[in-house]
Design an enzyme around this catalytic site. Structure first.
Site, PDB file in Angstrom:
ATOM      1  N   ARG A  66       0.830  -1.210   0.000  1.00  0.00           N
ATOM      2  CA  ARG A  66       0.000   0.000   0.000  1.00  0.00           C
ATOM      3  C   ARG A  66       0.861   1.257   0.000  1.00  0.00           C
ATOM      4  O   ARG A  66       0.513   2.258  -0.640  1.00  0.00           O
ATOM      5  CB  ARG A  66      -0.947  -0.003   1.204  1.00  0.00           C
ATOM      6  CG  ARG A  66      -1.959   1.131   1.166  1.00  0.00           C
ATOM      7  CD  ARG A  66      -3.049   0.955   2.196  1.00  0.00           C
ATOM      8  NE  ARG A  66      -2.539   0.991   3.565  1.00  0.00           N
ATOM      9  CZ  ARG A  66      -3.300   0.841   4.642  1.00  0.00           C
ATOM     10  NH1 ARG A  66      -4.606   0.636   4.506  1.00  0.00           N
ATOM     11  NH2 ARG A  66      -2.776   0.878   5.856  1.00  0.00           N
TER      12      ARG A  66
ATOM     13  N   LYS B 224      -2.821   6.537   1.739  1.00  0.00           N
ATOM     14  CA  LYS B 224      -2.639   6.941   3.138  1.00  0.00           C
ATOM     15  C   LYS B 224      -1.669   8.120   3.217  1.00  0.00           C
ATOM     16  O   LYS B 224      -0.599   8.044   3.824  1.00  0.00           O
ATOM     17  CB  LYS B 224      -2.139   5.755   3.962  1.00  0.00           C
ATOM     18  CG  LYS B 224      -2.594   5.774   5.418  1.00  0.00           C
ATOM     19  CD  LYS B 224      -2.258   4.452   6.087  1.00  0.00           C
ATOM     20  CE  LYS B 224      -2.595   4.452   7.567  1.00  0.00           C
ATOM     21  NZ  LYS B 224      -4.043   4.420   7.813  1.00  0.00           N
TER      22      LYS B 224
ATOM     23  N   GLU C   3     -16.870   6.648   4.825  1.00  0.00           N
ATOM     24  CA  GLU C   3     -16.148   6.056   5.948  1.00  0.00           C
ATOM     25  C   GLU C   3     -16.148   7.007   7.133  1.00  0.00           C
ATOM     26  O   GLU C   3     -16.603   8.149   7.043  1.00  0.00           O
ATOM     27  CB  GLU C   3     -14.721   5.673   5.564  1.00  0.00           C
ATOM     28  CG  GLU C   3     -13.840   6.785   5.061  1.00  0.00           C
ATOM     29  CD  GLU C   3     -12.449   6.273   4.692  1.00  0.00           C
ATOM     30  OE1 GLU C   3     -11.832   5.572   5.511  1.00  0.00           O
ATOM     31  OE2 GLU C   3     -11.976   6.583   3.587  1.00  0.00           O
TER      32      GLU C   3
END
Length: 462
Positions: A205, A307, A343
């Site tokens: 990721r 992220k 979210e």
């Protein structure tokens, strides 16, 4: 005859009898300059002592054998001799007498800590009140640093004492937010060994996010090595079984100085760790969410699915307002229709309806959580039907159960959601729903090594 003006018996207007200084010639100035340069040269020092070939061989061998995996079932922690060899080699090259200043003191402290931790029998655990452990920063012993220039080649990383790092005010991460972070955890088993949970996924990721932000990223192997070394160097900070976990925070930042908007000329990869307890103080107890309609976490075509550090700063204002009203966190809706669930501030969200588990579809504005992915796999193995789809806020309010997932919390059952002054509560008691409890128990059993890892998700360090 005129009287002379005197100060303390000295006539200030009387010409001195001393000769006036003469202006040196250019040749004399050059000769004097050369002489001064010779005098300013430091006294030659004896060559720095290097590790003998036999010790260098042992260091390489110990490093290669220092870790184990579920596949091999073998391997050991780096030996005290291996680690003390690293300290001996480093401390002889960087001492207060040879370097001076804060760098020397930092290196010297590093050597002292390493020798204390690994060669003089430091206890396996620090003297700490583990029962009071929450989710706050607790400084540990060491962190890991690895640097990279714009050519994309990372230098060999190293462990250094945990503490502040210098940063140029023109660094890309400070001016333009060119930075990524990851989060994973390590748990201590009853036999004292340590388990990492799916670190390979975090490495992948980070590489995806780095590509989006035009940053070179560590290879998967470099990422895993850095995490392993940092955890083992701070092994005494891994909480006892059942008392918490060691939170691991890898970071990749544009550390090079740059004025215009462009990729940084240098990058730094950092790993630090911290012992943590429950993210929410009551653990698996129910949390309360406030639906946010004014602000949105991410937009289509943006960076909501990686992220990056900027994604987290933007949620602080709404999160603070929600907590001031007595809620635990914020639920975000999509930025176009303002009706589809996306979210929570830093958590993925799930709903359960008639034993069907649903979670919002990944459309580029939602972070593909590793805990989210793992919970979906566990649910399918337990026989649940799992769907990824668009979920409206009305559908969420009509669910049987709602829960959130995130590395820091694993799974948090939702007790209530407030939407436009309407508060909807889930369940008839103040306990987590049956499905939430079942998934949490199955997940943590694998994560903590309480059951056989049939998924192949855990990595054993020793």
């Amino acid at each position: 005859m005129a009287t002379s003006r005197r100060l303390g018996g000295v006539d200030p207007f009387r010409r001195s009898s001393l000769p006036l200084p003469q202006t040196p010639s250019p040749r004399a100035r050059a000769r004097a300059s050369f002489t001064n340069q010779e005098a300013s040269q430091p006294t030659p020092r004896s060559p720095t002592r290097r590790s003998p070939p036999r010790l260098q061989t042992e260091l390489r061998t110990s490093a290669a054998r220092g870790f184990s995996s579920p596949a091999s079932g073998r391997g050991t922690v780096p030996s005290p001799r291996f680690l003390s060899g690293l300290v001996w080699s480093r401390s002889t090259q960087c001492t207060a007498s040879s370097l001076g200043g804060p760098v020397a003191r930092r290196r010297s402290r590093f050597s002292t800590l390493m020798m204390t931790a690994y060669t003089t029998g430091t206890p396996d655990l620090v003297d700490f009140n583990w029962d009071a452990l929450g989710f706050q920063l607790v400084p540990t012993d060491f962190m890991y640093l690895m640097r990279c220039s714009s050519d994309g080649v990372f230098t060999k990383g190293e462990l250094v004492p945990y503490g502040p790092i210098e940063r140029n005010p023109a660094a890309a991460v400070l001016n333009y937010g060119q930075g990524l972070l990851e989060g994973l955890r390590a748990h201590r088993k009853e036999d004292g060994s340590i388990l990492l949970f799916r670190p390979h996924e975090n490495a992948l990721r980070m590489r995806t996010g780095a590509d989006r932000l035009c940053m070179p990223a560590p290879s998967v192997e470099q990422f895993l090595e850095a995490v392993k070394l940092t955890v083992l160097a701070n092994k005494r900070w891994v909480p006892p079984t059942g008392k918490g976990s060691l939170y691991i925070r890898p970071q990749l930042i544009g550390s090079g100085a740059i004025l215009g908007v462009a990729p940084a000329p240098q990058y730094t990869f950092i790993v630090f760790v911290c012992p943590v307890g429950h993210y929410f103080k009551d653990g698996l107890s129910l949390i309360s969410l406030l639906t946010e309609e004014e602000y949105h976490r991410a937009a289509p075509g943006g960076t909501g699915d990686i992220k990056t550090i900027g994604n987290f700063a933007s949620v602080v204002s709404a999160q603070r307002r929600a907590k001031e009203k007595g809620h635990s966190d914020v639920l975000y809706l999509d930025p176009i229709h303002n009706k589809f669930v996306e979210e929570v501030s830093s958590c993925n969200i799930f709903m359960v309806k008639d034993n069907v588990i649903s979670t919002p579809l990944l459309t580029g504005t939602i972070l593909p959580g590793i805990t989210r992915k793992s919970v979906m796999g566990i649910a399918q193995n337990l026989g649940f039907q799992v769907e990824e789809c668009n979920i409206t806020i009305d559908e969420l309010l009509g669910a049987d159960e709602v829960f959130c997932t995130r590395t820091a919390v694993v799974l948090s059952p939702v007790g209530s959601i407030t939407y436009r002054q309407r508060k909807v509560e889930y369940g008839k008691s103040q306990e987590a729903g049956v499905v939430s409890q079942q998934l949490y128990a199955a997940f943590t059993a694998i994560q903590k090594g309480l059951v056989e890892d049939s998924m192949g998700w855990t990595l054993k360090l020793n």
